[in-house]
Design a protein around this motif. Sequence first.
Motif, PDB file in Angstrom:
ATOM      1  N   THR A 412       9.156   4.888   1.224  1.00  0.00           N
ATOM      2  CA  THR A 412       8.900   4.543   2.635  1.00  0.00           C
ATOM      3  C   THR A 412       7.501   3.948   2.790  1.00  0.00           C
ATOM      4  OG1 THR A 412      10.274   6.419   3.252  1.00  0.00           O
ATOM      5  CG2 THR A 412       8.901   5.490   5.005  1.00  0.00           C
ATOM      6  N   LEU A 413       6.521   4.564   2.112  1.00  0.00           N
ATOM      7  CA  LEU A 413       5.144   4.062   2.222  1.00  0.00           C
ATOM      8  C   LEU A 413       5.028   2.640   1.680  1.00  0.00           C
ATOM      9  CD1 LEU A 413       2.912   7.105   1.139  1.00  0.00           C
ATOM     10  CD2 LEU A 413       3.465   6.353   3.443  1.00  0.00           C
ATOM     11  N   LEU A 414       5.828   2.356   0.631  1.00  0.00           N
ATOM     12  CA  LEU A 414       5.720   1.040  -0.011  1.00  0.00           C
ATOM     13  C   LEU A 414       6.673   0.007   0.595  1.00  0.00           C
ATOM     14  CD1 LEU A 414       5.354   2.173  -3.732  1.00  0.00           C
ATOM     15  CD2 LEU A 414       3.632   0.952  -2.384  1.00  0.00           C
ATOM     16  N   ALA A 415       7.516   0.464   1.535  1.00  0.00           N
ATOM     17  CA  ALA A 415       8.555  -0.420   2.071  1.00  0.00           C
ATOM     18  C   ALA A 415       7.970  -1.645   2.777  1.00  0.00           C
ATOM     19  CB  ALA A 415       9.460   0.357   3.018  1.00  0.00           C
ATOM     20  N   THR A 416       6.840  -1.471   3.427  1.00  0.00           N
ATOM     21  CA  THR A 416       6.326  -2.567   4.253  1.00  0.00           C
ATOM     22  C   THR A 416       5.060  -3.196   3.672  1.00  0.00           C
ATOM     23  OG1 THR A 416       5.161  -0.893   5.514  1.00  0.00           O
ATOM     24  CG2 THR A 416       7.266  -1.664   6.420  1.00  0.00           C
ATOM     25  N   ARG A 417       4.773  -2.879   2.431  1.00  0.00           N
ATOM     26  CA  ARG A 417       3.559  -3.446   1.835  1.00  0.00           C
ATOM     27  C   ARG A 417       3.780  -3.745   0.355  1.00  0.00           C
ATOM     28  NH1 ARG A 417      -1.223   0.794   1.380  1.00  0.00           N
ATOM     29  NH2 ARG A 417      -1.969  -0.949   0.166  1.00  0.00           N
ATOM     30  N   GLU A 418       2.868  -4.538  -0.178  1.00  0.00           N
ATOM     31  CA  GLU A 418       2.993  -4.892  -1.584  1.00  0.00           C
ATOM     32  C   GLU A 418       2.551  -3.718  -2.458  1.00  0.00           C
ATOM     33  OE1 GLU A 418       1.387  -8.371  -4.572  1.00  0.00           O
ATOM     34  OE2 GLU A 418       1.083  -8.591  -2.422  1.00  0.00           O
ATOM     35  N   ASP A 419       3.255  -3.521  -3.572  1.00  0.00           N
ATOM     36  CA  ASP A 419       2.891  -2.451  -4.497  1.00  0.00           C
ATOM     37  C   ASP A 419       1.748  -2.935  -5.397  1.00  0.00           C
ATOM     38  OD1 ASP A 419       2.631  -0.505  -6.345  1.00  0.00           O
ATOM     39  OD2 ASP A 419       4.738  -0.434  -6.948  1.00  0.00           O
ATOM     40  N   VAL A 420       0.532  -2.558  -5.014  1.00  0.00           N
ATOM     41  CA  VAL A 420      -0.633  -2.950  -5.821  1.00  0.00           C
ATOM     42  C   VAL A 420      -1.164  -1.736  -6.596  1.00  0.00           C
ATOM     43  CG1 VAL A 420      -1.340  -4.881  -4.369  1.00  0.00           C
ATOM     44  CG2 VAL A 420      -2.141  -2.573  -3.824  1.00  0.00           C
ATOM     45  N   PHE A 421      -0.237  -0.836  -6.961  1.00  0.00           N
ATOM     46  CA  PHE A 421      -0.649   0.414  -7.585  1.00  0.00           C
ATOM     47  C   PHE A 421       0.024   0.595  -8.956  1.00  0.00           C
ATOM     48  CE2 PHE A 421      -0.340   0.806  -2.947  1.00  0.00           C
ATOM     49  CZ  PHE A 421      -1.671   1.020  -2.642  1.00  0.00           C
ATOM     50  N   PRO A 422      -0.289  -0.283  -9.921  1.00  0.00           N
ATOM     51  CA  PRO A 422       0.366  -0.190 -11.225  1.00  0.00           C
ATOM     52  C   PRO A 422       0.045   1.133 -11.946  1.00  0.00           C
ATOM     53  CG  PRO A 422      -1.472  -1.730 -11.302  1.00  0.00           C
ATOM     54  CD  PRO A 422      -1.263  -1.383  -9.865  1.00  0.00           C
ATOM     55  N   HIS A 423      -1.117   1.742 -11.619  1.00  0.00           N
ATOM     56  CA  HIS A 423      -1.505   2.976 -12.323  1.00  0.00           C
ATOM     57  C   HIS A 423      -0.940   4.234 -11.663  1.00  0.00           C
ATOM     58  CE1 HIS A 423      -4.047   0.440 -14.680  1.00  0.00           C
ATOM     59  NE2 HIS A 423      -4.710   0.033 -13.596  1.00  0.00           N
ATOM     60  N   TYR A 424      -0.259   4.036 -10.530  1.00  0.00           N
ATOM     61  CA  TYR A 424       0.286   5.220  -9.832  1.00  0.00           C
ATOM     62  C   TYR A 424       1.591   5.643 -10.510  1.00  0.00           C
ATOM     63  CZ  TYR A 424       1.559   8.491  -6.176  1.00  0.00           C
ATOM     64  OH  TYR A 424       1.894   9.637  -5.485  1.00  0.00           O
ATOM     65  N   THR A 425       1.437   6.326 -11.638  1.00  0.00           N
ATOM     66  CA  THR A 425       2.573   6.858 -12.394  1.00  0.00           C
ATOM     67  C   THR A 425       2.191   8.267 -12.821  1.00  0.00           C
ATOM     68  OG1 THR A 425       1.601   6.124 -14.468  1.00  0.00           O
ATOM     69  CG2 THR A 425       3.110   4.577 -13.373  1.00  0.00           C
ATOM     70  N   GLN A 426       3.162   9.001 -13.326  1.00  0.00           N
ATOM     71  CA  GLN A 426       2.848  10.364 -13.782  1.00  0.00           C
ATOM     72  C   GLN A 426       1.808  10.329 -14.899  1.00  0.00           C
ATOM     73  OE1 GLN A 426       6.176  13.151 -14.178  1.00  0.00           O
ATOM     74  NE2 GLN A 426       5.269  13.750 -16.127  1.00  0.00           N
ATOM     75  N   GLU A 427       1.963   9.353 -15.794  1.00  0.00           N
ATOM     76  CA  GLU A 427       1.016   9.229 -16.913  1.00  0.00           C
ATOM     77  C   GLU A 427      -0.376   8.867 -16.392  1.00  0.00           C
ATOM     78  OE1 GLU A 427       3.995   7.563 -16.796  1.00  0.00           O
ATOM     79  OE2 GLU A 427       4.969   9.122 -17.985  1.00  0.00           O
ATOM     80  N   GLY A 428      -0.399   7.933 -15.462  1.00  0.00           N
ATOM     81  CA  GLY A 428      -1.673   7.507 -14.862  1.00  0.00           C
ATOM     82  C   GLY A 428      -2.351   8.654 -14.141  1.00  0.00           C
ATOM     83  N   PHE A 429      -1.559   9.460 -13.436  1.00  0.00           N
ATOM     84  CA  PHE A 429      -2.082  10.627 -12.714  1.00  0.00           C
ATOM     85  C   PHE A 429      -2.692  11.625 -13.703  1.00  0.00           C
ATOM     86  CE2 PHE A 429      -1.286  15.053 -11.591  1.00  0.00           C
ATOM     87  CZ  PHE A 429      -1.987  15.166 -10.398  1.00  0.00           C
TER      88      PHE A 429
END
Lengths: 458, 95
Positions: A412-429
């Motif tokens: 929902t948060l990403l529905a209306t915007r571009e995903d500029v968060f390539p590091h937002y993954t479990q591994e990245g976290f």
Amino acid sequence: MAEGILGASFRDPSGFLFERDGVLYRQVDRSCADDYAALMESGLYEELVRERLLVAHEEVQPIDTGAGDLHRTLRPERLPFISYPYEWSFSALKDAAKTTLDIQLAALRHGMTLKDASAYNIQFHRGRPVFIDTLSFARRTEGSPWVGYRQFCQHFLAPLALMARRDVRLSQLLRVHLDGIPLDLASALLPRRAWLNLHLLMHIRVHARFQKRYEGDARATERSRPVTSRALANLVTALRSAVDRLEWKPEGTEWAEYYDGDSYTDTGSDHKRELVSQCLDVLKPACLWDLGANTGVFSRLASARGIPTLSFDIDPACVERNYREVRKTGEENILPLLLDLANPSPGIGWAHKERESVTARSNADTVMALALIHHLAISNNVPLDRIADFFAGLAPNLIIEFVPKSDPKVKTLLATREDVFPHYTQEGFEAAFQTRFHMEAAMDVRDSERRLYRLKRK
Amino acid sequence: MANSRSTRRLAVILLTSLGALFLGFADAAVAASTSSRLAYVDPGAGSFILQAAVAMFAGAVVAINAYWARIKRFLGLGADDGNGDEKPAARSDDG
């Protein structure tokens, strides 16, 4: 300034608070000796402490601080956390207002009066508002008006009226105006229909006009009409009625209904509670901060275990519902507070030290951040390593939930915007948080793709 | 309910007019002794004068509020209007 004197303790020349060897003390100066004696001997102190309206203190051997004109040294009961009016919910501010007026009525019955009406003199302790300034009491001279009247209207009535009649978010004006919301500003912001309320008309609108009309008129005070104790008690009772009539219903916001339609199945929700409970049982925190607590469902897993818990959320409706629950059930271990983590309460007032930042006030040994990380990392674009830094600065232990991009809430948060968060993954976290924390446990929540971590600061 | 609202508005207007009339006399009032030891906060000259005037008829407002609540209850016009004694704990409507 003598060492140890608290940054907020300088306005009233009657005395001040100071710290020595980690203990909080209050110095009573000679100028306040008679008023302090009247408080203690009139029965007022005993009554207020018995009713849990005033913090108790004990007189100790005088400690020479080198400041002021020492008369007595008191050791007041120390509260674990100091919160500020701009962090309170609507009903909390309302309860603080009524407590101030109840104390003023009690003082009048004992021939005394409050010489100020600052909202900062109220704190929430064990689920109830309590007055913390022992030196705010003075003997009343018959006929004199209440010096704290203006302050009461600015610190309590104006913000409550604005929250109830205009928009609840206007409580944040208290963060800008440390001596309460100027009445001409409140008057300009309130809708016209507010003036159908006689109390608001008199105590805010007419009051603002009188302030302007008599500004700088040195003789005006002398010409003021005498106010008998009975008339003053009536005024205070009328103000209490004005406060009591102001209502605000916490409904309609997205988060206040969160638990009615969150993304967990019943199994997932039950399992998450079980996992959080396990973490609490392992850590046994002395004090817990639940960040993004919503209405406090998970905070209560801690408070029910007797852990003093601060339950923070950004949504005024959630904090209000949480506070009402505290009052309804008489819970003593949980304090709901309003906080925007993307813009947390800063150090403000004189030299930035009069009101401390929320991080400077941290007394937590465990921080809990459930279903929060995506709001910080995605809604607010905060990089994961900076989030790890911030949490590491708050407390040594962290219970945190990672919510992946595949989760419906993140979608929902990403529905209306571009995903500029390539590091937002479990591994990245995990990589970001392992720079600051040891990973003590990682647990998958059943029926979801979320993961719960128990971390210890390096 | 509509009648009750208009009657109430009428009462508010009446009281406001009385209040305004009263405030007109406030300036010419006699001096009150105010102790300087109390005043570490600026009480505000306008706040003092208004307070002195409002305090005089606050008793009437308190009494009217109490009677108004009683009249409303007598006429069965709904709940208590919250004249000050109810604690929030008993009034939670967080559903």
